[in-house]
Design an enzyme around this catalytic site. Structure first.
Site, PDB file in Angstrom:
ATOM      1  N   LYS A  24      -1.278 -16.231  44.712  1.00  0.00           N
ATOM      2  CA  LYS A  24      -0.204 -15.315  44.295  1.00  0.00           C
ATOM      3  C   LYS A  24       0.621 -15.918  43.159  1.00  0.00           C
ATOM      4  O   LYS A  24       0.931 -15.239  42.187  1.00  0.00           O
ATOM      5  CB  LYS A  24       0.684 -15.020  45.517  1.00  0.00           C
ATOM      6  CG  LYS A  24       1.839 -14.085  45.231  1.00  0.00           C
ATOM      7  CD  LYS A  24       2.230 -13.292  46.452  1.00  0.00           C
ATOM      8  CE  LYS A  24       2.925 -14.127  47.512  1.00  0.00           C
ATOM      9  NZ  LYS A  24       4.375 -14.240  47.320  1.00  0.00           N
ATOM     10  N   GLN A 171      10.513 -21.452  41.303  1.00  0.00           N
ATOM     11  CA  GLN A 171      10.959 -20.170  40.743  1.00  0.00           C
ATOM     12  C   GLN A 171      12.071 -20.409  39.725  1.00  0.00           C
ATOM     13  O   GLN A 171      12.066 -19.831  38.643  1.00  0.00           O
ATOM     14  CB  GLN A 171      11.448 -19.257  41.864  1.00  0.00           C
ATOM     15  CG  GLN A 171      10.321 -18.877  42.816  1.00  0.00           C
ATOM     16  CD  GLN A 171      10.773 -17.987  43.957  1.00  0.00           C
ATOM     17  OE1 GLN A 171      11.956 -17.705  44.114  1.00  0.00           O
ATOM     18  NE2 GLN A 171       9.819 -17.543  44.761  1.00  0.00           N
ATOM     19  N   ASP A 321       5.922 -22.917  52.015  1.00  0.00           N
ATOM     20  CA  ASP A 321       5.546 -21.630  52.616  1.00  0.00           C
ATOM     21  C   ASP A 321       4.718 -21.800  53.889  1.00  0.00           C
ATOM     22  O   ASP A 321       4.346 -20.815  54.528  1.00  0.00           O
ATOM     23  CB  ASP A 321       4.767 -20.779  51.602  1.00  0.00           C
ATOM     24  CG  ASP A 321       5.669 -20.299  50.472  1.00  0.00           C
ATOM     25  OD1 ASP A 321       6.904 -20.299  50.648  1.00  0.00           O
ATOM     26  OD2 ASP A 321       5.140 -19.922  49.411  1.00  0.00           O
ATOM     27  N   LYS A 348      14.027 -17.823  52.173  1.00  0.00           N
ATOM     28  CA  LYS A 348      12.770 -17.151  51.853  1.00  0.00           C
ATOM     29  C   LYS A 348      12.842 -15.657  52.195  1.00  0.00           C
ATOM     30  O   LYS A 348      13.919 -15.132  52.401  1.00  0.00           O
ATOM     31  CB  LYS A 348      11.618 -17.839  52.591  1.00  0.00           C
ATOM     32  CG  LYS A 348      11.423 -19.275  52.170  1.00  0.00           C
ATOM     33  CD  LYS A 348      10.989 -19.344  50.715  1.00  0.00           C
ATOM     34  CE  LYS A 348      11.051 -20.752  50.162  1.00  0.00           C
ATOM     35  NZ  LYS A 348      10.922 -20.808  48.724  1.00  0.00           N
ATOM     36  N   ARG A 352      13.614 -18.246  57.487  1.00  0.00           N
ATOM     37  CA  ARG A 352      12.468 -18.735  58.278  1.00  0.00           C
ATOM     38  C   ARG A 352      12.802 -19.913  59.189  1.00  0.00           C
ATOM     39  O   ARG A 352      12.127 -20.111  60.190  1.00  0.00           O
ATOM     40  CB  ARG A 352      11.304 -19.102  57.353  1.00  0.00           C
ATOM     41  CG  ARG A 352      10.618 -17.888  56.801  1.00  0.00           C
ATOM     42  CD  ARG A 352       9.355 -18.234  56.045  1.00  0.00           C
ATOM     43  NE  ARG A 352       8.834 -17.041  55.407  1.00  0.00           N
ATOM     44  CZ  ARG A 352       8.187 -17.020  54.250  1.00  0.00           C
ATOM     45  NH1 ARG A 352       7.966 -18.137  53.596  1.00  0.00           N
ATOM     46  NH2 ARG A 352       7.740 -15.879  53.748  1.00  0.00           N
TER      47      ARG A 352
END
Ligand code: S3P
Length: 441
Positions: A24, A171, A321, A348, A352
Site C-alpha cells: 500500500k 507520513q 502496523d 492510527k 490501537r
C-alpha cells in the site's frame, strides 16, 4: 447479518504457497510521484484497494489523468507544479492517513484552495504534525484543532526549511519531502528512522536527494524543483498484509507457508526481527534488489514454545502496523513480554494501543499498562472456549484481520463485525484464508 463473519473452528494444518496484495505504501507513492513526473508512467501490480483508489481519485481532482489498462495503470504526469486545480476542489482521502498527509505536501505550491476531508476515523486523527512543517514552508492551512476537514492554500513563494521529525513517521517525512520538491533551494530534514520508500524511489529516479544514515536518525537533503522523468514500477507484496499469514502459520499446528515476492525493505521487517527473537520460525529466501527496495519470499513454519521479549523500542517504527499481531504471539508466549514507547500506536486508524489491551483482556490475558508501555503476561496453553464479539473498533481493517487470525488459531466462537474494512488495504484477505482451508461464514 451482513458485513460480519462467524468463525467456530480452528484452521486445519496447511502446506501452501501464496501471494498477498501489493504494498500500500509503495502504491500510494507511485501514484503521487508519477503525478509530478514528466510524461506517462506505467505502474504494474498497483494495489486495488480503497486507499489506493482514493489516491487515484485525488490526483484526478488536481488535474492528473490516469487510465487502467489490462496489466498496468498509466498515469499522465504533469510535471512539478503543473497541476490544474478548479475552484472548490474537495479531496476525500477516505480512511487513508498516508494519502491525506502526503497529498498536502504534494499540493504545497498550488495557489487555489483545496479542501481535504476523510471518513470518521481519519477525521479523528492528528494533522497538526504536517500543518506545522507546511506552515514553515509558507503554506496556509485552516483547520479546527489540527483535524479534518481542512483547507490548504499553497504558495508560489515557498521557502526551504530545516525540520526535525521526531515521531518516526514516514507520513510526515514524505509530506515534507514532497513539499521540498515544490520549493526552490535545499530542504533539510533530520528524521527519526521510519519506512524509507519515498527516499528510495526518488533516489532511483535520480532525483537530487541525499541521505546520511545515523543509528536512529536519517539526515535528508532535498534539492527543490528538479524535474524527473516518468517511470515504470512493479509493486511487490505488502509485508503488513503478509504478516497476518505469518502469524496464522506460526500459531497453527503442523503448517507451512511460503509467501512469494514480498517487499522486505529493512525499515518494514520489524515484525520478523521481533518474532524471531521470540523463537518463531520465519526465514527469508530468494532475496533480490528491485529499484533500491529488497524483495524476497517468506518461509514460515508452525512454532511451539514462543518466548517472551523485552522489545527494543528502536524496532517500533519498523513494526508499527504489526503490533496487534505481535501482541497475539506475546499472549501465547512463556513469560512476560514488555513493549515501550507505543504512543504512535494510538494515532492510527483506531487507538490501537487502547484497543489491543481491551482485546487481550477479553481473551483472558493479563496486561499491565503504564502510559505508553505495556507488559503482556503470556500463557502458552491459551485456548479459548467462550463466545467472542468484535464490534465497535472504529472499522479498523487491521483489527478485523487480527481478530480473524485469533479466531482461527485460538478457538472459541467468534462474530467479527466490519468485514468491509478489508477493502482499505487487503480486499483479498478472506479469499486467501479460504484457500488455505479456513471455515468462515
Ligand atoms: C505509512 C506510514 C505509517 C503506517 C501507515 C503507512 C506510509 O504511518 O502506519 O500505515 O505509507 O508512510 P506513520 O508514518 O504515521 O507512522
Amino acid at each position: 447479518m451482513k458485513n460480519q463473519v462467524k468463525i467456530e473452528e480452528l484452521i486445519k494444518p496447511f502446506k501452501k504457497e501464496i501471494i498477498v496484495s501489493s504494498d500500500k505504501s509503495l502504491s500510494i507513492r507511485c501514484i503521487l510521484l508519477s503525478s509530478i513526473a514528466a510524461g506517462t508512467s506505467k505502474i504494474f501490480n498497483l494495489l486495488e484497494s480503497d486507499d489506493v483508489l482514493n489516491a487515484l481519485k485525488a490526483i484526478k481532482k488536481i488535474g492528473v489523468n490516469y487510465k487502467k489498462k489490462k496489466y498496468y495503470t498509466e498515469i499522465h504526469g504533469v510535471g512539478i507544479n503543473g497541476f490544474n486545480i478548479k475552484k472548490n476542489t474537495v479531496i476525500d482521502a477516505g480512511n487513508s492517513g498516508t494519502l491525506a498527509r502526503t497529498i498536502l505536501g504534494l499540493c504545497s505550491a498550488t495557489k487555489k484552495k483545496i479542501k481535504l476531508i476523510g471518513d470518521r476515523s481519519l477525521s479523528k486523527r492528528d494533522f497538526s504534525r504536517v500543518i506545522k512543517p507546511l506552515n514553515l514552508f509558507g503554506v496556509n492551512i485552516k483547520s479546527k484543532r489540527g483535524k479534518l476537514p481542512l483547507e490548504l492554500t499553497g504558495s508560489d513563494l515557498l521557502r526551504p526549511i530545516r525540520y526535525i521529525e521526531d515521531k518516526g513517521s514516514a507520513q510526515i517525512k514524505t509530506c515534507i519531502i514532497l513539499s521540498a520538491i515544490n520549493t526552490p533551494g535545499i530542504t533539510i530534514i533530520k528524521s527519526k528512522k521510519s519506512r524509507t520508500h519515498s527516499e528510495v524511489m526518488l533516489k532511483n529516479l535520480n532525483y537530487p536527494i541525499k541521505i546520511i544514515k545515523n543509528k536512529n536518525y536519517e539526515l535528508i537533503e532535498v534539492k527543490g524543483l528538479a524535474q524527473f522523468k516518468s517511470f515504470e514500477y512493479k509493486v511487490p507484496g505488502d509485508i503488513s498484509s503478509a504478516s497476518f499469514f505469518i502469524v496464522l502459520t506460526l500459531l497453527s499446528k503442523k503448517s507451512r507457508l511460503l509467501i512469494k515476492d514480498v517487499n522486505i525493505n529493512p525499515s518494514r521487517t520489524g515484525i520478523i526481527k521481533i518474532l524471531n527473537k521470540m523463537n518463531a520460525n520465519i526465514k527469508i529466501i530468494n532475496k533480490k534488489n528491485y529499484k533500491g527496495e529488497v524483495i524476497g519470499d517468506i518461509k514460515i513454519k508452525s512454532t511451539k514454545n514462543f518466548k517472551s521479549i523485552n522489545c527494543p523500542s528502536n524496532l517500533n517504527t519498523a513494526a508499527i502496523d504489526e503490533f496487534l499481531l505481535i501482541f497475539l504471539i506475546a499472549a501465547k508466549s512463556e513469560g512476560i513480554s514488555s513493549f515501550k514507547n507505543l504512543e504512535e500506536l494510538n494515532k492510527k486508524e483506531s487507538p490501537r494501543l487502547d484497543l489491543s489491551i481491551k482485546f487481550l483482556r477479553m481473551i483472558g490475558i493479563k496486561v499491565i499498562r503504564k502510559k505508553n508501555d505495556i507488559k503482556i503476561y503470556g500463557n502458552p496453553e491459551l485456548e479459548l472456549h467462550g463466545n467472542y464479539r468484535i464490534k465497535n473498533f472504529l472499522k479498523d481493517h487491521r483489527i478485523f484481520m487480527m481478530s480473524t487470525i485469533a479466531a482461527l488459531t485460538l478457538n472459541g466462537t467468534w462474530v467479527i463485525s466490519d468485514k468491509d474494512s478489508i477493502k482499505t488495504s487487503f480486499p483479498n484477505f478472506l479469499n486467501i484464508l479460504k484457500k488455505l482451508g479456513a471455515k468462515i461464514n
